[in-house]
Write an enzyme that holds these catalytic residues in place. Structure first.
Site, PDB file in Angstrom:
ATOM      1  N   SER A  13      11.212  22.914   8.751  1.00 21.84           N
ATOM      2  CA  SER A  13      11.493  21.983   7.642  1.00 21.84           C
ATOM      3  C   SER A  13      12.460  22.622   6.656  1.00 21.84           C
ATOM      4  CB  SER A  13      10.180  21.613   6.918  1.00 21.84           C
ATOM      5  OG  SER A  13       9.594  22.761   6.344  1.00 21.84           O
ATOM      6  N   ILE A  15      15.021  24.263   4.143  1.00 23.00           N
ATOM      7  CA  ILE A  15      16.268  25.031   4.244  1.00 23.00           C
ATOM      8  C   ILE A  15      16.498  25.509   5.676  1.00 23.00           C
ATOM      9  CG2 ILE A  15      17.403  27.169   3.487  1.00 23.00           C
ATOM     10  CD1 ILE A  15      15.790  26.838   0.798  1.00 23.00           C
ATOM     11  N   TYR A 150       4.232  35.111  -6.153  1.00 25.44           N
ATOM     12  CA  TYR A 150       5.347  34.672  -5.297  1.00 25.44           C
ATOM     13  C   TYR A 150       6.632  35.351  -5.762  1.00 25.44           C
ATOM     14  CZ  TYR A 150       9.219  31.711  -3.725  1.00 25.44           C
ATOM     15  OH  TYR A 150      10.415  31.264  -3.199  1.00 25.44           O
TER      16      TYR A 150
END
Ligand code: NAP
Length: 255
Positions: A13, A15, A150
């Site tokens: 999915s 990029i 993250y």
């Protein structure tokens, strides 16, 4: 331009899928990797030709090595390896659990380490190749505190990428190592983030499409360089941040 063999993780999915499609359209051989088999096969089918799908969990070193071996078995060699798989989080620092930290480091950081360690020996044999690690603008400026670990995992990825590049420079000038730092991109990333995303999705003014980011990565493959900000405004923002971190943070807080 000669056709290249290009492995892309996180290609079911967003990029990764957009990048595979653009590369296949100009004649490159693409190998797509991710966990969701149906989505991955659909993305490979959209690429047409001899695009290959290899179901892979990048948090498992053995899967990443199998991905390399499958690509070499089919195409004979690999020219470019894109560590693109990743996942966000929607949790601030003081709420993070051990498991949150482990999951984020596994999918965003250790996955790319496995990729680099799997492919660089092959690139050394070929005396050429290109490793591309897809990081994030947040890996350089951690301005979204709910992305916490993250952003930290992507900052660690930036650091490791730079060190691999330095290690190879003298003896293997034909091997390139790049890091890509997109800003907000309109994909399912916000929805897929662990604990989701405050507000559900983004409305950032500088948001890019997956196709725009993919086109910037295609250009990076053609013109290798150390770092890529996919959005032209980012370099100025980074300069402003490092010139005065406190002023930058105070300005963000006022928004
Ligand atoms: N969208 C943004 O705002 C943004 C901004 C900066 C950087 N990025 C980075 O861009 C990259 C691509 O993200 P995206 O925006 O395209 O989001 P996305 O649509 O959610 O795509 C994430 C991809 O990673 C794969 N993936 C996740 N965990 C995996 C695992 N354990 N093993 C193998 N594949 C895994 C997913 O496939 P499966 O679920 O099928 O495994 C999917 O193909 C990520 O590294 C992300 O951190 C995104």
């Amino acid at each position: 331009m000669t056709s290249k063999v290009i492995v892309i993780t996180g290609a079911s999915s967003g990029i990764g899928a957009a990048l595979a499609k653009q590369l296949a359209a100009r004649g490159d051989k693409v190998v797509l990797a991710a966990r969701r088999e149906a989505e991955l096969k659909a993305a490979a089918k959209e690429c047409g030709g001899d695009a290959m799908a290899v179901v892979t969990d990048v948090t498992r070193r053995s899967d990443v090595e199998r991905l390399r071996d499958s690509a070499i078995q089919k195409f004979g060699h690999i020219d470019v390896w894109v560590n693109n798989a990743g996942r966000g989080i929607g949790r601030q620092v003081l709420d993070l659990t051990n498991d949150d930290v482990d999951q984020m480091l596994a999918v965003n950081f250790k996955s790319a380490l496995y990729g680099m360690q799997a492919i660089v020996p092959h690139f050394k044999e070929c005396k050429s190749g290109h490793v591309i690690n897809v990081s994030s603008a947040l890996g350089r400026i951690p301005f979204a505190s709910y992305r916490s670990i993250y952003s930290a995992s992507k900052a660690a990825l930036n650091s490791l990428t730079a060190n691999l590049r330095m290690d190879l420079r003298a003896e293997y000038p034909g091997i390139y190592v790049s890091v890509v730092m997109p800003p907000v991109v309109k994909t399912d990333f916000a929805k897929n983030a662990l604990y989701g995303t405050p507000g559900g999705s983004y409305s950032a003014a500088n948001a890019q499409t997956a196709e725009q980011v993919a086109a910037a990565i295609v250009d990076l493959i053609d013109h290798p360089r150390a770092e890529l900000y996919t959005n032209p405004g980012q370099a100025e923002m980074v300069a402003r941040y490092y010139a005065d971190v406190q002023a930058f943070e105070e300005n963000m807080a006022r928004r």
